[in-house]
Each structure stands twice: as structure tokens, then as C-alpha cells.
Design an enzyme around this catalytic site. Structure first.
Site, PDB file in Angstrom:
ATOM      1  N   ASP A  38       0.858  -1.189   0.000  1.00  0.00           N
ATOM      2  CA  ASP A  38       0.000   0.000   0.000  1.00  0.00           C
ATOM      3  C   ASP A  38       0.897   1.242   0.000  1.00  0.00           C
ATOM      4  OD1 ASP A  38      -3.217   0.548   0.950  1.00  0.00           O
ATOM      5  OD2 ASP A  38      -1.790   2.219   1.107  1.00  0.00           O
ATOM      6  N   GLY A  88     -16.512   2.308   2.849  1.00  0.00           N
ATOM      7  CA  GLY A  88     -15.384   3.229   2.705  1.00  0.00           C
ATOM      8  C   GLY A  88     -14.419   2.850   1.594  1.00  0.00           C
ATOM      9  N   HIS A 110     -10.105  -5.364  -3.469  1.00  0.00           N
ATOM     10  CA  HIS A 110      -8.779  -5.557  -2.870  1.00  0.00           C
ATOM     11  C   HIS A 110      -8.922  -5.925  -1.414  1.00  0.00           C
ATOM     12  CE1 HIS A 110      -9.911  -1.295  -2.718  1.00  0.00           C
ATOM     13  NE2 HIS A 110      -9.293  -1.231  -1.536  1.00  0.00           N
ATOM     14  N   HIS A 140      -6.847  -5.748   2.174  1.00  0.00           N
ATOM     15  CA  HIS A 140      -5.724  -5.167   2.908  1.00  0.00           C
ATOM     16  C   HIS A 140      -5.227  -6.227   3.885  1.00  0.00           C
ATOM     17  CE1 HIS A 140      -6.808  -0.795   2.062  1.00  0.00           C
ATOM     18  NE2 HIS A 140      -7.967  -1.382   1.832  1.00  0.00           N
TER      19      HIS A 140
HETATM   20  P1  AMP Z   1      -9.806   1.401   0.037  1.00  0.00           P
HETATM   21  O1  AMP Z   1     -10.128   2.617   0.844  1.00  0.00           O
HETATM   22  O2  AMP Z   1     -10.126   0.132   0.744  1.00  0.00           O
HETATM   23  O3  AMP Z   1     -10.382   1.484  -1.356  1.00  0.00           O
HETATM   24  O4  AMP Z   1      -8.220   1.382  -0.074  1.00  0.00           O
HETATM   25  C1  AMP Z   1      -7.497   1.873  -1.161  1.00  0.00           C
HETATM   26  C2  AMP Z   1      -6.051   1.768  -0.773  1.00  0.00           C
HETATM   27  O5  AMP Z   1      -5.278   1.918  -1.944  1.00  0.00           O
HETATM   28  C3  AMP Z   1      -5.580   2.841   0.214  1.00  0.00           C
HETATM   29  O6  AMP Z   1      -5.065   2.206   1.385  1.00  0.00           O
HETATM   30  C4  AMP Z   1      -4.502   3.594  -0.557  1.00  0.00           C
HETATM   31  O7  AMP Z   1      -3.417   3.988   0.257  1.00  0.00           O
HETATM   32  C5  AMP Z   1      -4.081   2.562  -1.587  1.00  0.00           C
HETATM   33  N1  AMP Z   1      -3.503   3.096  -2.815  1.00  0.00           N
HETATM   34  C6  AMP Z   1      -3.976   4.107  -3.592  1.00  0.00           C
HETATM   35  N2  AMP Z   1      -3.177   4.301  -4.650  1.00  0.00           N
HETATM   36  C7  AMP Z   1      -2.188   3.381  -4.563  1.00  0.00           C
HETATM   37  C8  AMP Z   1      -1.044   3.070  -5.366  1.00  0.00           C
HETATM   38  N3  AMP Z   1      -0.756   3.748  -6.493  1.00  0.00           N
HETATM   39  N4  AMP Z   1      -0.229   2.062  -4.962  1.00  0.00           N
HETATM   40  C9  AMP Z   1      -0.500   1.371  -3.831  1.00  0.00           C
HETATM   41  N5  AMP Z   1      -1.562   1.608  -3.042  1.00  0.00           N
HETATM   42  C10 AMP Z   1      -2.391   2.618  -3.397  1.00  0.00           C
END
Ligand code: AMP
Length: 118
Positions: free
Chosen positions: A32, A96, A103, A105
Site C-alpha cells: 500500500d 469506505g 482488494h 488489505h
Molecule cells: P480502500 O479505501 O479500501 O479502497 O483502499 C485503497 C487503498 O489503496 C488505500 O489504502 C490507498 O493507500 C491505496 N492506494 C492508492 N493508490 C495506490 C497506489 N498507487 N499504490 C498502492 N496503493 C495505493
């Protein structure tokens, strides 16, 4: 509707770099960009699935199993399989979810704390 220009679609196409942790035929895992814990890795299917609903309705059993197995592989590779980790999949507006490509986490490396803010 799947947005082909969401950030994870662009990572999958190699248009944006990522710090890769694991890759197989059906999944990609990468760090992330804004880690909330010492270990914060994202695990995504390579197929175009917006959410869990989309994934479970449309993905093959092979793809679903591959995603679950990739989580296990990532936990081991990141050294949190024994210490424990939290697995989160934010879905839709109330969940959220910011990036509209399913994805998971994987969060660990410390006690992650309360499950949700009250
Ligand atoms: P969500 O809120 O569950 O949709 O999480 C999206 C996640 O994607 C967040 O934790 C961001 O920090 C992460 N994120 C956004 N852009 C990137 C990127 N280019 N590379 C890696 N992680 C990313």
C-alpha cells in the site's frame, strides 16, 4: 460498471509502478502506498471485479481460491502468519471503498487494535 482507469487497473497494466510482493496467474499483491501499519499489503484479483459482490457473482472458483491462497502467501512472505494480521476488504460507500477494484488489505506487524471506530 468497472472503471478501466481506476488506479489498480493501471497498476495491473503496468502503467503505474508498484512494490510487488506476490504475483500468480490470477492475483497480484503489492505494498500500500500509504501504509497504516508496519505491514500493509494489498491483494487483488487480476480480473475486472469492482467489489466482493461482483467477484463472488462472476469470478470462477479457481480465481476465488487463488485470491484466498494469495492472502495466505502474502502473510507468510511478510512474516505475519504466526504473529497474526487483519484482513480488510472495504466495500462500497458504507464500507469506505476508495478504489473500485476489489482488494484485500493485509495489515500486521503490530497489534492492529479496535476492529472499527465507534
Ligand atoms: P480502500 O479505501 O479500501 O479502497 O483502499 C485503497 C487503498 O489503496 C488505500 O489504502 C490507498 O493507500 C491505496 N492506494 C492508492 N493508490 C495506490 C497506489 N498507487 N499504490 C498502492 N496503493 C495505493
Amino acid at each position: 460498471m468497472y472503471d478501466d482507469n481506476n488506479i489498480f487497473a493501471r497498476i495491473l497494466r503496468g502503467e503505474i509502478p508498484c512494490k510487488k510482493v506476490h504475483e500468480d496467474e490470477h492475483t497480484l499483491a503489492f505494498e500500500d502506498i500509504n501504509p497504516r501499519a508496519p505491514v500493509h499489503t494489498l491483494v487483488i484479483p487480476k480480473g475486472k471485479y469492482v467489489s466482493m459482490n461482483d467477484f463472488v457473482e462472476k469470478a470462477s472458483d479457481t480465481e476465488i481460491a487463488a485470491l484466498m491462497r494469495a492472502v495466505r502467501t502474502v502473510a507468510a512472505r511478510k512474516g505475519v502468519d504466526a504473529s497474526g494480521f487483519r484482513l480488510i476488504a472495504n466495500n462500497g460507500v458504507d464500507g469506505g471503498q476508495e478504489v473500485p477494484h476489489l482488494h484485500f488489505h493485509v495489515l500486521g506487524g503490530r497489534v492492529i487494535g479496535a476492529m472499527v471506530a465507534r
